[in-house]
Design a protein around this motif. Structure first.
Motif, PDB file in Angstrom:
ATOM      1  N   THR A   3       2.046   2.845   4.166  1.00 13.58           N
ATOM      2  CA  THR A   3       2.308   3.489   2.874  1.00 13.58           C
ATOM      3  C   THR A   3       2.261   2.466   1.745  1.00 13.58           C
ATOM      4  O   THR A   3       1.594   2.676   0.724  1.00 13.58           O
ATOM      5  N   ALA A   4       2.943   1.352   1.931  1.00 14.68           N
ATOM      6  CA  ALA A   4       3.024   0.335   0.883  1.00 14.68           C
ATOM      7  C   ALA A   4       1.657  -0.266   0.571  1.00 14.68           C
ATOM      8  O   ALA A   4       1.304  -0.424  -0.608  1.00 14.68           O
ATOM      9  N   TYR A   5       0.891  -0.603   1.598  1.00 16.38           N
ATOM     10  CA  TYR A   5      -0.422  -1.203   1.339  1.00 16.38           C
ATOM     11  C   TYR A   5      -1.411  -0.186   0.771  1.00 16.38           C
ATOM     12  O   TYR A   5      -2.259  -0.545  -0.047  1.00 16.38           O
ATOM     13  N   THR A   6      -1.291   1.074   1.158  1.00 14.20           N
ATOM     14  CA  THR A   6      -2.142   2.106   0.561  1.00 14.20           C
ATOM     15  C   THR A   6      -1.826   2.239  -0.918  1.00 14.20           C
ATOM     16  O   THR A   6      -2.725   2.365  -1.760  1.00 14.20           O
ATOM     17  N   GLU A   7      -0.551   2.172  -1.240  1.00 18.87           N
ATOM     18  CA  GLU A   7      -0.138   2.219  -2.644  1.00 18.87           C
ATOM     19  C   GLU A   7      -0.721   1.020  -3.405  1.00 18.87           C
ATOM     20  O   GLU A   7      -1.243   1.173  -4.514  1.00 18.87           O
ATOM     21  N   GLN A   8      -0.677  -0.161  -2.799  1.00 11.74           N
ATOM     22  CA  GLN A   8      -1.218  -1.354  -3.447  1.00 11.74           C
ATOM     23  C   GLN A   8      -2.731  -1.268  -3.618  1.00 11.74           C
ATOM     24  O   GLN A   8      -3.275  -1.759  -4.604  1.00 11.74           O
ATOM     25  N   VAL A   9      -3.412  -0.645  -2.654  1.00 18.29           N
ATOM     26  CA  VAL A   9      -4.860  -0.445  -2.774  1.00 18.29           C
ATOM     27  C   VAL A   9      -5.156   0.382  -4.016  1.00 18.29           C
ATOM     28  O   VAL A   9      -6.032   0.042  -4.814  1.00 18.29           O
ATOM     29  N   ASN A  10      -4.418   1.452  -4.171  1.00 23.49           N
ATOM     30  CA  ASN A  10      -4.642   2.337  -5.320  1.00 23.49           C
ATOM     31  C   ASN A  10      -4.348   1.634  -6.635  1.00 23.49           C
ATOM     32  O   ASN A  10      -5.092   1.786  -7.607  1.00 23.49           O
ATOM     33  N   ARG A  11      -3.273   0.871  -6.667  1.00 27.64           N
ATOM     34  CA  ARG A  11      -2.933   0.143  -7.896  1.00 27.64           C
ATOM     35  C   ARG A  11      -3.986  -0.924  -8.199  1.00 27.64           C
ATOM     36  O   ARG A  11      -4.380  -1.095  -9.356  1.00 27.64           O
ATOM     37  N   ALA A  12      -4.439  -1.634  -7.184  1.00 24.20           N
ATOM     38  CA  ALA A  12      -5.456  -2.671  -7.384  1.00 24.20           C
ATOM     39  C   ALA A  12      -6.776  -2.052  -7.828  1.00 24.20           C
ATOM     40  O   ALA A  12      -7.501  -2.633  -8.644  1.00 24.20           O
ATOM     41  N   ALA A  13      -7.100  -0.876  -7.305  1.00 23.56           N
ATOM     42  CA  ALA A  13      -8.355  -0.204  -7.673  1.00 23.56           C
ATOM     43  C   ALA A  13      -8.356   0.208  -9.140  1.00 23.56           C
ATOM     44  O   ALA A  13      -9.421   0.277  -9.770  1.00 23.56           O
ATOM     45  N   GLU A  14      -7.176   0.461  -9.686  1.00 19.51           N
ATOM     46  CA  GLU A  14      -7.072   0.827 -11.103  1.00 19.51           C
ATOM     47  C   GLU A  14      -7.279  -0.370 -12.022  1.00 19.51           C
ATOM     48  O   GLU A  14      -7.646  -0.206 -13.179  1.00 19.51           O
ATOM     49  N   ASP A  15      -7.035  -1.564 -11.514  1.00 15.25           N
ATOM     50  CA  ASP A  15      -7.155  -2.789 -12.308  1.00 15.25           C
ATOM     51  C   ASP A  15      -8.574  -3.342 -12.177  1.00 15.25           C
ATOM     52  O   ASP A  15      -8.997  -3.770 -11.110  1.00 15.25           O
ATOM     53  N   ALA A  16      -9.301  -3.348 -13.267  1.00 15.54           N
ATOM     54  CA  ALA A  16     -10.700  -3.786 -13.245  1.00 15.54           C
ATOM     55  C   ALA A  16     -10.835  -5.253 -12.849  1.00 15.54           C
ATOM     56  O   ALA A  16     -11.870  -5.660 -12.328  1.00 15.54           O
ATOM     57  N   ASN A  17      -9.807  -6.044 -13.049  1.00 12.64           N
ATOM     58  CA  ASN A  17      -9.865  -7.471 -12.733  1.00 12.64           C
ATOM     59  C   ASN A  17      -9.353  -7.802 -11.331  1.00 12.64           C
ATOM     60  O   ASN A  17      -9.355  -8.955 -10.930  1.00 12.64           O
ATOM     61  N   SER A  18      -8.902  -6.819 -10.609  1.00 10.06           N
ATOM     62  CA  SER A  18      -8.312  -7.068  -9.292  1.00 10.06           C
ATOM     63  C   SER A  18      -9.381  -7.378  -8.254  1.00 10.06           C
ATOM     64  O   SER A  18     -10.422  -6.729  -8.180  1.00 10.06           O
ATOM     65  N   THR A  19      -9.090  -8.369  -7.451  1.00 10.84           N
ATOM     66  CA  THR A  19      -9.975  -8.729  -6.341  1.00 10.84           C
ATOM     67  C   THR A  19      -9.277  -8.522  -5.007  1.00 10.84           C
ATOM     68  O   THR A  19      -9.732  -9.013  -3.981  1.00 10.84           O
ATOM     69  N   THR A  20      -8.177  -7.786  -5.009  1.00 10.63           N
ATOM     70  CA  THR A  20      -7.352  -7.666  -3.800  1.00 10.63           C
ATOM     71  C   THR A  20      -7.504  -6.348  -3.060  1.00 10.63           C
ATOM     72  O   THR A  20      -6.832  -6.131  -2.058  1.00 10.63           O
ATOM     73  N   VAL A  21      -8.371  -5.471  -3.522  1.00 14.59           N
ATOM     74  CA  VAL A  21      -8.511  -4.160  -2.879  1.00 14.59           C
ATOM     75  C   VAL A  21      -8.845  -4.309  -1.398  1.00 14.59           C
ATOM     76  O   VAL A  21      -8.200  -3.701  -0.544  1.00 14.59           O
ATOM     77  N   ASP A  22      -9.838  -5.130  -1.090  1.00 15.84           N
ATOM     78  CA  ASP A  22     -10.236  -5.300   0.308  1.00 15.84           C
ATOM     79  C   ASP A  22      -9.113  -5.888   1.155  1.00 15.84           C
ATOM     80  O   ASP A  22      -8.912  -5.477   2.299  1.00 15.84           O
ATOM     81  N   ALA A  23      -8.386  -6.827   0.591  1.00 13.32           N
ATOM     82  CA  ALA A  23      -7.273  -7.427   1.326  1.00 13.32           C
ATOM     83  C   ALA A  23      -6.202  -6.388   1.626  1.00 13.32           C
ATOM     84  O   ALA A  23      -5.654  -6.350   2.744  1.00 13.32           O
ATOM     85  N   HIS A  24      -5.900  -5.534   0.654  1.00 10.99           N
ATOM     86  CA  HIS A  24      -4.887  -4.494   0.879  1.00 10.99           C
ATOM     87  C   HIS A  24      -5.383  -3.460   1.885  1.00 10.99           C
ATOM     88  O   HIS A  24      -4.609  -2.986   2.718  1.00 10.99           O
ATOM     89  N   LEU A  25      -6.664  -3.123   1.814  1.00  9.81           N
ATOM     90  CA  LEU A  25      -7.230  -2.189   2.799  1.00  9.81           C
ATOM     91  C   LEU A  25      -7.121  -2.764   4.206  1.00  9.81           C
ATOM     92  O   LEU A  25      -6.772  -2.058   5.166  1.00  9.81           O
ATOM     93  N   GLU A  26      -7.410  -4.050   4.328  1.00 13.26           N
ATOM     94  CA  GLU A  26      -7.323  -4.713   5.633  1.00 13.26           C
ATOM     95  C   GLU A  26      -5.899  -4.716   6.164  1.00 13.26           C
ATOM     96  O   GLU A  26      -5.664  -4.458   7.342  1.00 13.26           O
ATOM     97  N   ARG A  27      -4.930  -4.981   5.301  1.00 13.35           N
ATOM     98  CA  ARG A  27      -3.523  -4.986   5.735  1.00 13.35           C
ATOM     99  C   ARG A  27      -3.070  -3.570   6.111  1.00 13.35           C
ATOM    100  O   ARG A  27      -2.334  -3.393   7.079  1.00 13.35           O
ATOM    101  N   ALA A  28      -3.498  -2.571   5.365  1.00  9.66           N
ATOM    102  CA  ALA A  28      -3.152  -1.186   5.711  1.00  9.66           C
ATOM    103  C   ALA A  28      -3.728  -0.829   7.075  1.00  9.66           C
ATOM    104  O   ALA A  28      -3.055  -0.205   7.897  1.00  9.66           O
TER     105      ALA A  28
END
Length: 95
Positions: free
Chosen positions: A37-62
């Motif tokens: 749940t937490a990492y899915t939430e972080q994926v969504n938040r990172a996806a909203e940020d145009a400068n974020s490079t952590t989407v893949d990392a959060h997906l991997e942790r989820a």
């Protein structure tokens, strides 16, 4: 010399230890689903940020935590529900 491990004073302790050990998989499953749940939430938040490079990392942790949850008895429905909860947290925070 007699075996003190099987003595009457340690039977209750042994039972308590075995009961505690038996409960570990359920605790790990619960924690793992919370992490999904937490990492899915972080994926969504990172996806909203145009400068974020952590989407893949959060997906991997989820995905990692989903595997741990499966190994400890979680069903696909429980994992899906955990992911939906992560999406829901972000959606309700926007409102």
């Amino acid at each position: 010399m007699h075996d003190t491990i099987a003595g009457p004073r340690t039977v209750g302790l042994r039972t308590a230890i075995m009961t505690a050990i038996a409960g570990v998989p359920a605790q790990v499953k619960t924690h793992a689903l919370a992490q999904v749940t937490a990492y899915t939430e972080q994926v969504n938040r990172a996806a909203e940020d145009a400068n974020s490079t952590t989407v893949d990392a959060h997906l991997e942790r989820a995905a990692f935590w989903a595997c741990i949850a499966r190994e400890h008895g979680a069903s696909e429905a429980e994992i899906h529900a955990a992911r939906l909860a992560g999406h829901h947290h972000v959606a309700t925070a926007r409102q």
